[in-house]
Design an enzyme around this catalytic site. Structure first.
Site, PDB file in Angstrom:
ATOM      1  N   TRP A 175       3.962  -4.488  -6.763  1.00 36.78           N
ATOM      2  CA  TRP A 175       3.687  -3.452  -7.109  1.00 36.78           C
ATOM      3  C   TRP A 175       3.357  -2.771  -8.099  1.00 36.78           C
ATOM      4  O   TRP A 175       2.280  -2.242  -8.771  1.00 36.78           O
ATOM      5  CB  TRP A 175       3.166  -2.427  -5.341  1.00 36.78           C
ATOM      6  CG  TRP A 175       2.823  -3.337  -4.439  1.00 36.78           C
ATOM      7  CD1 TRP A 175       3.327  -3.476  -3.527  1.00 36.78           C
ATOM      8  CD2 TRP A 175       1.295  -3.299  -4.392  1.00 36.78           C
ATOM      9  NE1 TRP A 175       2.108  -4.199  -2.299  1.00 36.78           N
ATOM     10  CE2 TRP A 175       0.985  -3.817  -2.891  1.00 36.78           C
ATOM     11  CE3 TRP A 175       0.249  -2.903  -5.233  1.00 36.78           C
ATOM     12  CZ2 TRP A 175       0.063  -3.706  -2.697  1.00 36.78           C
ATOM     13  CZ3 TRP A 175      -1.078  -3.111  -4.632  1.00 36.78           C
ATOM     14  CH2 TRP A 175      -1.338  -3.674  -3.455  1.00 36.78           C
ATOM     15  N   ASP A 234       5.927   5.423  -7.350  1.00 38.77           N
ATOM     16  CA  ASP A 234       5.033   4.528  -5.837  1.00 38.77           C
ATOM     17  C   ASP A 234       6.257   3.850  -4.696  1.00 38.77           C
ATOM     18  O   ASP A 234       7.404   3.437  -4.618  1.00 38.77           O
ATOM     19  CB  ASP A 234       4.353   3.512  -5.930  1.00 38.77           C
ATOM     20  CG  ASP A 234       3.931   2.665  -4.996  1.00 38.77           C
ATOM     21  OD1 ASP A 234       3.674   3.157  -3.647  1.00 38.77           O
ATOM     22  OD2 ASP A 234       3.638   1.509  -4.979  1.00 38.77           O
ATOM     23  N   LYS A 287       2.158   2.412   5.680  1.00 44.50           N
ATOM     24  CA  LYS A 287       3.082   1.703   6.025  1.00 44.50           C
ATOM     25  C   LYS A 287       3.910   2.241   7.113  1.00 44.50           C
ATOM     26  O   LYS A 287       3.976   1.665   7.835  1.00 44.50           O
ATOM     27  CB  LYS A 287       3.884   1.187   4.609  1.00 44.50           C
ATOM     28  CG  LYS A 287       3.206  -0.167   3.934  1.00 44.50           C
ATOM     29  CD  LYS A 287       2.423   0.030   3.293  1.00 44.50           C
ATOM     30  CE  LYS A 287       1.845  -0.818   2.805  1.00 44.50           C
ATOM     31  NZ  LYS A 287       1.659  -0.740   1.133  1.00 44.50           N
TER      32      LYS A 287
HETATM   33  C1  LIG Z   1       0.742  -1.317  -0.168  1.00 41.77           C
HETATM   34  C2  LIG Z   1       0.590  -0.717  -1.078  1.00 41.77           C
HETATM   35  C3  LIG Z   1       0.088  -0.142  -1.711  1.00 41.77           C
HETATM   36  C4  LIG Z   1      -1.354   0.058  -1.728  1.00 41.77           C
HETATM   37  O1  LIG Z   1      -2.272   0.961  -0.962  1.00 41.77           O
HETATM   38  P1  LIG Z   1      -3.570   0.919  -1.086  1.00 41.77           P
HETATM   39  O2  LIG Z   1      -3.821   2.151  -0.095  1.00 41.77           O
HETATM   40  O3  LIG Z   1      -3.833  -0.257  -0.846  1.00 41.77           O
HETATM   41  O4  LIG Z   1      -3.482   1.247  -2.436  1.00 41.77           O
HETATM   42  C5  LIG Z   1       0.585  -0.060  -3.334  1.00 41.77           C
HETATM   43  N1  LIG Z   1       1.725   0.120  -3.364  1.00 41.77           N
HETATM   44  C6  LIG Z   1       2.886  -0.370  -2.819  1.00 41.77           C
HETATM   45  C7  LIG Z   1       4.354   0.032  -2.410  1.00 41.77           C
HETATM   46  C8  LIG Z   1       2.189  -0.445  -1.280  1.00 41.77           C
HETATM   47  O5  LIG Z   1       2.833  -0.759  -0.828  1.00 41.77           O
END
Ligand SMILES: *Cc1c(COP(=O)(O)O)cnc(C)c1O
Length: 364
Positions: free
Chosen positions: A104, A174, A198
């Site tokens: 990511w 993030d 998540k």
């Molecule tokens: C799932 C995830 C993303 C992507 O998220 P989207 O909502 O699909 O854009 C980005 N960073 C991390 C750490 C993730 O687990």
């Protein structure tokens, strides 16, 4: 099938049962409103109070200081990969810096590169993203626009155990796959973002927590939707927000407050649950091989391999038959990934532990 499986999906992922039940009860008519949250104006009082409640609960759970804004946006974490550099990069004396601890972080970097030059300050690729940098392995350049980290790499299963101190350089994080899994020291962060699907709600809403002074960097020439300042000035109501998502985040935050008892308690449960599974990895004579180095292990995504791909296939099929679902690892790491977010009940973790022990005994 109406019986619920144990859902180890990496995302969208398991939600707390009481939250789903409340949403189900209220789907035809919110109490006192007579219509569904799906059907009411985002400018009316009922929705305004849902939005305020969601904000206040997040503020209280994470102890967010008053000089921070909490925004509810769309576009997922992926849009933040672009919005962060577009808003925070202009005018800085030195480029943003990226710490790459997994897939990511690399995806975030690829989008940021479109906005301008940047610097990779640490990259874990030589060891296949199985660890975090040692505490003194990187230091931000004092003039850097910001430093970007991924607190939990969902695919590799490595996680920062605490909030890095980047001094005057704004730390951007993030936190998509570990948001609300433990208390945070928000004042260490300039900006923290998380898609909800998540750990915090359904797909469609992304939470952004950012420090007030950083809004000065957002240029007027940015497209309106991509401008943090516009969202902050309009309290996430510049355009129609993802209203059902905000409602669900409010319910999840309430569940954390009232049923779990806050983020310290949530953190303790997450540690105990993860340790329950890591103990199996450590105590089956090498039958299971964890992807992450022990000191970098994620409390959210437990990633491991078996002695052969054939055994992994059988593991997945047998698990599925026992109601242990969505355990397949991401193709870039292979093997198995057990995602055990906040809402994973103990019954699920214990059932997986027992299954793993039995499977190792029968196939070692
Ligand atoms: C799932 C995830 C993303 C992507 O998220 P989207 O909502 O699909 O854009 C980005 N960073 C991390 C750490 C993730 O687990």
């Amino acid at each position: 099938m109406t019986e619920r499986i144990f859902n180890f999906s990496a995302g969208p992922a398991v939600l707390p049962l009481p939250v789903l039940e409340q949403a189900q009860r209220e789907l035809l008519a919110l109490p006192g409103v007579g219509a569904s949250v799906l059907e009411i104006s985002h400018r009316g009082k009922p929705f305004q109070s849902i939005l305020e409640s969601a904000k206040l609960r997040l503020k209280s759970l994470l102890d967010v200081p008053d000089n921070y804004h909490i925004l509810f946006l769309q576009g997922g974490a992926r849009l933040q990969f672009s919005m962060v550099p577009m808003n925070l990069m202009p005018g800085s004396a030195a480029p943003p810096e990226y710490v790459l601890t997994g897939s990511w972080g690399k995806n975030a970097l690829k989008e940021a590169e479109k906005a301008g030059p940047l610097r990779i300050v640490w990259d874990g690729k030589d060891t296949r993203y199985d660890r975090l940098p040692a505490p003194d392995a990187w230091k931000p350049t004092p003039q850097a626009a910001y430093v970007h980290i991924t607190s939990n790499e969902t695919i590799q299963g490595v996680q920062f155990p605490d909030d890095p101190d980047t001094g005057e350089v704004p730390l951007v994080c993030d936190a998509s796959s570990d948001f609300l899994h433990r208390p945070l020291n928000i004042s260490r962060y300039g900006l923290l973002y998380a898609c909800a699907q998540k750990n915090a709600g359904p797909a469609g809403v992304t939470i952004v927590i950012l420090r007030e002074d950083l809004l000065d960097r957002s240029g007027d020439s940015l497209p309106g939707y991509l401008n943090y300042r516009i969202h902050a000035e309009n309290n996430s109501l510049w355009n129609t927000p993802p209203s059902f998502g905000v409602y669900m985040v409010d319910l999840v935050a309430r569940w954390l407050q009232e049923e779990i008892g806050g983020l310290e308690k949530m953190y303790a449960q997450n540690r105990d649950q993860a340790n329950t599974l890591y103990r199996v990895l450590d105590n089956t004579n090498g039958f299971y091989r964890g992807h992450a180095q022990p000191e970098s292990r994620s409390l959210m995504n437990v990633t491991f391999r078996l002695p052969s791909e054939e055994l992994e296939q059988r593991f997945l099929a047998d698990a599925e038959r026992q109601g242990l679902s969505a355990l397949k690892g991401h193709r870039s790491v292979g093997g198995i990934r057990a995602s055990i977010y906040n809402a994973m009940p103990w019954e699920g973790v214990n059932a997986l532990r027992d299954f793993m022990q039995d499977f190792a005994t029968q196939n070692a």
